[in-house]
Design a protein around this motif. Structure first.
Motif, short mmCIF file in Angstrom:
data_model
loop_
_atom_site.label_atom_id
_atom_site.label_comp_id
_atom_site.label_asym_id
_atom_site.label_seq_id
_atom_site.Cartn_x
_atom_site.Cartn_y
_atom_site.Cartn_z
N PRO A 27 0.82 -1.23 0.00
CA PRO A 27 0.00 0.00 0.00
C PRO A 27 0.85 1.27 0.00
O PRO A 27 0.43 2.29 -0.54
CB PRO A 27 -0.80 -0.10 1.30
N SER A 31 0.78 3.04 -6.34
CA SER A 31 -0.26 4.06 -6.50
C SER A 31 -1.63 3.42 -6.34
O SER A 31 -1.75 2.19 -6.35
CB SER A 31 -0.15 4.68 -7.89
N ASP A 32 -2.66 4.23 -6.20
CA ASP A 32 -4.01 3.69 -6.03
C ASP A 32 -4.38 2.78 -7.19
O ASP A 32 -4.98 1.72 -7.01
CB ASP A 32 -5.03 4.83 -5.94
N LEU A 35 -2.47 -0.47 -6.94
CA LEU A 35 -2.97 -1.26 -5.81
C LEU A 35 -4.29 -1.94 -6.19
O LEU A 35 -4.54 -3.09 -5.84
CB LEU A 35 -3.18 -0.35 -4.60
N GLY A 36 -5.12 -1.22 -6.96
CA GLY A 36 -6.37 -1.82 -7.44
C GLY A 36 -6.09 -3.02 -8.32
O GLY A 36 -6.76 -4.06 -8.22
N ALA A 39 -5.08 -5.90 -6.20
CA ALA A 39 -6.26 -6.51 -5.59
C ALA A 39 -6.87 -7.53 -6.55
O ALA A 39 -7.26 -8.63 -6.16
CB ALA A 39 -7.28 -5.44 -5.23
N PRO A 187 -11.15 6.58 -3.17
CA PRO A 187 -9.93 5.77 -3.14
C PRO A 187 -9.67 5.13 -1.78
O PRO A 187 -9.10 4.05 -1.71
CB PRO A 187 -8.82 6.77 -3.49
N VAL A 188 -10.10 5.80 -0.71
CA VAL A 188 -9.89 5.22 0.62
C VAL A 188 -10.63 3.90 0.74
O VAL A 188 -10.11 2.90 1.25
CB VAL A 188 -10.35 6.22 1.71
N GLN A 190 -11.49 2.00 -1.76
CA GLN A 190 -10.84 1.03 -2.64
C GLN A 190 -9.70 0.35 -1.90
O GLN A 190 -9.48 -0.84 -2.03
CB GLN A 190 -10.30 1.72 -3.90
N ARG A 191 -8.98 1.15 -1.09
CA ARG A 191 -7.92 0.57 -0.27
C ARG A 191 -8.48 -0.43 0.72
O ARG A 191 -7.91 -1.50 0.92
CB ARG A 191 -7.20 1.68 0.51
N TYR A 194 -9.02 -3.56 -0.92
CA TYR A 194 -7.75 -4.26 -1.09
C TYR A 194 -7.34 -5.00 0.18
O TYR A 194 -6.93 -6.15 0.14
CB TYR A 194 -6.65 -3.27 -1.51
N PHE A 195 -7.49 -4.32 1.32
CA PHE A 195 -7.09 -4.96 2.58
C PHE A 195 -7.95 -6.18 2.86
O PHE A 195 -7.45 -7.21 3.33
CB PHE A 195 -7.17 -3.96 3.74
#
Lengths: 363, 298
Positions: A27, A31-32, A35-36, A39, A187-188, A190-191, A194-195
């Motif tokens: 993370p 970048s976002d 990271l997507g 995922a 984006p938050v 989306q993170r 991912y988690f």
């Protein structure tokens, strides 16, 4: 006993290392957008965990994991579409194509979030159990099983395309906005997705590792290598295979369910014959019998697909074909077998060799 | 009444296409137990051969007739090459063969895309295949397209030729010997590797012939092989391996079943129902309709 302790300690260390990479380094470093993508790759890796169990350990070449991935994905997407539309409204695509004024009956239960969440895992498992019961009991195996599982993937994709008014047809269920109240545009959030995916992958790997190291895991390998002998010892190979197949289906279902919020779409093109076989190639390249190998292989192949097909779509297809040929014809243990080879050369102790599970072939 | 007859005829013509596609597989999968996923691309090669020949020979009728032997050769050579390069290394690992040949099929598809372009192309059918034959006249006519009749004839001819080859020629005897007992055949002085390659040549060549036939009923494209290969494999699975008669019967039964179900439901539901029927059938006969009886456990 010391050997076992050593293996267990190494596994824990690997696990902790993977957690650090997935939860802290990735993370921060990516970048976002990247990271997507990661995922998305991790979802593929979750399917690969199941394939490692069913194919690598059990010898069941399942070319229809897309079916279970799709069932999980559609179960999740149906709920999210209903939630997006708001109470009393129809999902957008139904208003577009459909003549229906209310939800079809088989959509209704998916309004309930708990039902939908349970269905993402239990529905694929139920389908796998039903099919597996019919197939394994009658000792349909090897290539026959592979072809039937592939036909199942084709049939589901064709059926979904045919039911445009209720499933979105070729387009699938697209443009998913929210995830249990969180907006996916942010984006938050989306993170957050991912988690969730990273945690789910680690959980599935832990489950698979426990299964592989249990007595059941030994039995599964025994069935793969010599089914008749296991039968003569008094076990029923059908049950052993069924469990592996059903667990693999559940894992693929969960992967599909988490793929939906990560990517925002589920469609027949993601679950038909071609994607189903792509799930297998990742595990094959990394090492089908090795859990870590299968997961890393799946991530690497998915990454290579994005990287290559962005720039040269034609080259990617040749490369993919070549991967199949090289990995299976010349390196059937995958890259993991190279690692084992290197390790064995360094320390030629017999205990280390147990890590190299010989690859059997279910005839 | 005409509806039932009409659906049966449609089914028979679907069955004839299936039979042509599956016939080559019954040799490579049924007899040699090799799962060749690139079989579909050999069909595609046959279809593109027809297309290329039609570009150079202006008469559609002559080019179609020339295409039959040429496509047989083209696909047969491709098959023999594949056997020599890859498959012979994998005889003991049938499932890996499946995935390796899938890789080959991906590359062949992309090759076709690079040479002929991604969009589908089409051939002209010769004049003598464009009409219809009227079977029942009157106000409620029942007709059968000439091209479908041609495919049916081609399928029957291919089955007869293949079964005569297997039954009467020295090559056929050697193939049967290798299928029944590879080790014994080898110690009797039969070169099993040559037999394997020849059988693979024949099976793949039949795929080329099927490709020529497919140009009469649909467009030619890079993915045309993938679209039909699963159905063809199902025919072999249900028909049982090692015998031609199972393949023939099952191809026509599945064709009629598909056509009747399509008529009473939709195309997509029919596909699902056919698969359910196949799984149910395997409960009754897990080894398929006909199978070679052996004493082995598996």
């Amino acid at each position: 006993m010391n050997v076992l302790k050593g293996r267990s300690a190494r596994a824990w260390a690997g696990f902790a290392g993977a957690a650090v990479v997935l939860f802290a380094i990735a993370p921060l470093a990516l970048s976002d957008f990247r990271l997507g993508l990661l995922a998305k790759y991790l979802c593929t890796a979750m399917v690969a965990v199941g394939i490692c169990l069913a194919w690598g350990r059990g010898g069941l070449l399942t070319l229809g994991q897309g079916v279970f991935f799709g069932l999980g994905g559609y179960a999740m997407a149906m709920h999210l579409k209903i939630a997006d539309a708001g109470p009393g409204n129809l999902p957008d695509f139904m208003q577009l194509y459909g003549t229906a004024t209310e939800l079809p009956w088989w959509w209704k239960p998916f309004e309930n979030p708990l039902f939908a969440l349970a269905a993402t895992v239990l529905l694929p498992m139920a389908v796998a159990a039903l099919l597996g019961l019919f197939i394994f009991r009658r000792r349909v195996k090897g290539a026959y099983f592979a072809i039937l599982s592939q036909a199942l993937a084709a049939a589901l994709a064709i059926w979904l395309v045919g039911q445009q008014a209720t499933t979105g047809g070729t387009n699938g269920l697209t443009d998913i906005q929210g995830f249990f109240g969180y907006s996916l545009d942010d984006p938050v959030n989306q993170r957050l997705v991912y988690f969730v995916i990273a945690a789910a992958l680690l959980l599935l790997m832990a489950i698979a590792r426990q299964l592989i190291n249990s007595r059941y895991g030994e039995l599964l390998v025994a069935v793969r290598d010599s089914e008749e002998r296991v039968r003569f010892l008094g076990y029923d190979p059908a049950n052993v295979k069924l469990v592996a197949y059903v667990v693999a289906a559940g894992m693929a279902g969960l992967a599909g369910a988490l793929f939906v919020p990560a990517v925002g779409i589920i469609s027949p093109a993601l679950i038909g014959i071609v994607p189903s076989i792509e799930f297998v190639i990742g595990a094959a390249v990394g090492g089908r019998a090795s859990l870590v190998g299968a997961v890393l292989g799946a991530v690497a192949v998915a990454w290579a697909k994005t990287a290559l097909s962005e720039e040269f779509p034609a080259a990617w297809t040749y490369f993919q074909g070549l991967l199949f040929i090289v990995a299976l014809a010349f390196l059937p243990g995958g890259l993991a077998s190279l690692a084992v080879l290197v390790r064995r050369r360094r320390k030629a102790s017999p205990a280390q060799q147990t890590a190299a599970v010989p690859l059997g072939e279910a005839a | 009444m005409t509806v039932i007859l009409g659906q049966t005829f449609t089914g028979i013509s679907i069955g004839a296409v299936l039979l042509l596609i599956a016939l080559g597989l019954s040799l490579t999968f049924g007899q040699m137990n090799v799962i060749n996923m690139a079989h579909g691309e050999f069909i595609m090669a046959g279809a593109y051969t027809t297309y290329v020949l039609q570009k150079s020979i202006s008469s559609a009728g002559i080019s179609l007739l020339v295409a039959l032997p040429v496509a047989f050769l083209v696909s047969g050579v491709l098959g023999a090459l594949l056997e020599w390069l890859l498959i012979r290394r994998l005889y003991l690992r049938p499932l890996d063969t499946l995935l390796v040949t899938w890789g080959v099929s991906l590359m062949l598809q992309q090759l076709a895309r690079d040479i002929f372009g991604a969009p589908n192309v089409q051939t002209r059918a010769p004049d003598w295949l464009t009409g219809n034959i009227e079977i029942i006249g009157g106000d409620d006519p029942l007709t059968f397209a000439n091209s479908r009749l041609f495919i049916l004839g081609l399928a029957v001819a291919a089955v007869v030729a293949l079964s005569l080859t297997l039954r009467l020629t020295p090559l056929g005897r050697r193939i049967r010997a290798v299928v029944q007992n590879r080790d014994l055949a080898e110690v009797s002085g039969i070169s099993t590797s040559t037999v394997d390659r020849t059988a693979f040549f024949l099976g793949s060549g039949l795929a080329g012939v099927a490709g020529v036939a497919l140009t009469l009923v649909g467009p030619i494209g890079p993915t045309m092989g993938t679209n039909v290969i699963i159905d063809a494999f199902l025919v072999i699975v249900v028909g049982g391996i090692g015998q031609l008669k199972g393949t023939v019967i099952v191809a026509f039964v599945l064709g009629v079943l598909q056509s009747v179900l399509e008529y009473s439901t939709t195309v997509s539901v029919a596909k699902v129902l056919v698969l359910v029927a196949i799984v149910a059938f395997l409960q009754w006969r897990p080894q398929g309709l006909y199978t070679l009886r052996t004493r082995s456990l598996v």
